[in-house]
Design a protein around this motif. Sequence first.
Motif, short mmCIF file in Angstrom:
data_model
loop_
_atom_site.label_atom_id
_atom_site.label_comp_id
_atom_site.label_asym_id
_atom_site.label_seq_id
_atom_site.Cartn_x
_atom_site.Cartn_y
_atom_site.Cartn_z
N ARG A 10 0.91 -1.06 0.08
CA ARG A 10 0.37 0.07 -0.27
C ARG A 10 0.89 1.28 -0.20
O ARG A 10 1.61 1.59 0.73
N LEU A 39 -7.47 3.00 -4.61
CA LEU A 39 -8.16 2.14 -3.91
C LEU A 39 -8.51 3.94 -3.44
O LEU A 39 -9.93 3.72 -2.61
N ALA A 40 -8.59 4.53 -3.00
CA ALA A 40 -8.66 5.79 -2.76
C ALA A 40 -8.44 7.65 -3.38
O ALA A 40 -6.88 6.57 -3.63
N LEU A 64 -4.13 6.29 -2.04
CA LEU A 64 -3.78 5.60 -1.65
C LEU A 64 -3.38 4.35 -3.51
O LEU A 64 -5.04 3.86 -3.35
N GLU A 66 -2.46 0.46 -3.89
CA GLU A 66 -2.32 -1.13 -3.33
C GLU A 66 -1.21 -1.97 -5.37
O GLU A 66 -2.20 -1.46 -6.06
N VAL A 128 -7.02 10.33 3.87
CA VAL A 128 -6.81 8.89 3.49
C VAL A 128 -6.24 7.90 4.66
O VAL A 128 -6.79 6.78 4.24
N TRP A 132 -8.82 4.80 5.57
CA TRP A 132 -8.29 3.58 5.36
C TRP A 132 -7.67 3.01 6.90
O TRP A 132 -7.33 1.55 6.27
N ASN A 133 -7.72 3.91 7.87
CA ASN A 133 -7.30 3.10 9.02
C ASN A 133 -6.00 3.15 8.78
O ASN A 133 -5.48 2.14 9.19
N ILE A 134 -4.78 3.32 8.10
CA ILE A 134 -3.77 3.43 8.19
C ILE A 134 -2.49 4.27 9.20
O ILE A 134 -2.64 5.49 9.85
#
Length: 143
Positions: A10, A39-40, A64, A66, A128, A132-134
Amino acid sequence: MTSSPSRLHRAIVSVGSNIEPAKHVALARQILADETHLLAAADIIETAPVGYQHQPDFLNTAYLIETELERDIFNAYLKSVEDRLGRVRGEIKSGPRTIDLDLVVWDGGLLTEDYYRYQYVSIPVDQVASAWNIEIYSPIDNI
């Protein structure tokens, strides 16, 4: 013989443009959506230039993505997208550009101090990452 599946990475990419910025940010997003797994995207913000002041304001965002590519190969890919969108690397490092795609976060690890220095990087990246809880961490050897 079966091959092992590739690891997905990611990446959060900082995006900026001040030469036909709406067009180039949209084109970059489309290319990355077509060629990677986008993804976003953060909201687009308008920011004043940093460094060289005699140029238009920038539009900035973050994507974001992948990818199965390794970090160096993915970063080279981003530079190739810049080239395809007419990026000219001139004498003024902070001068006008059609598109700037900078790899900022890789698998949660922060890669540049620009995240701490410039809100045009941190605001979209944080948006972002939060969505996405990164959790972003700062490995000493990466910055």
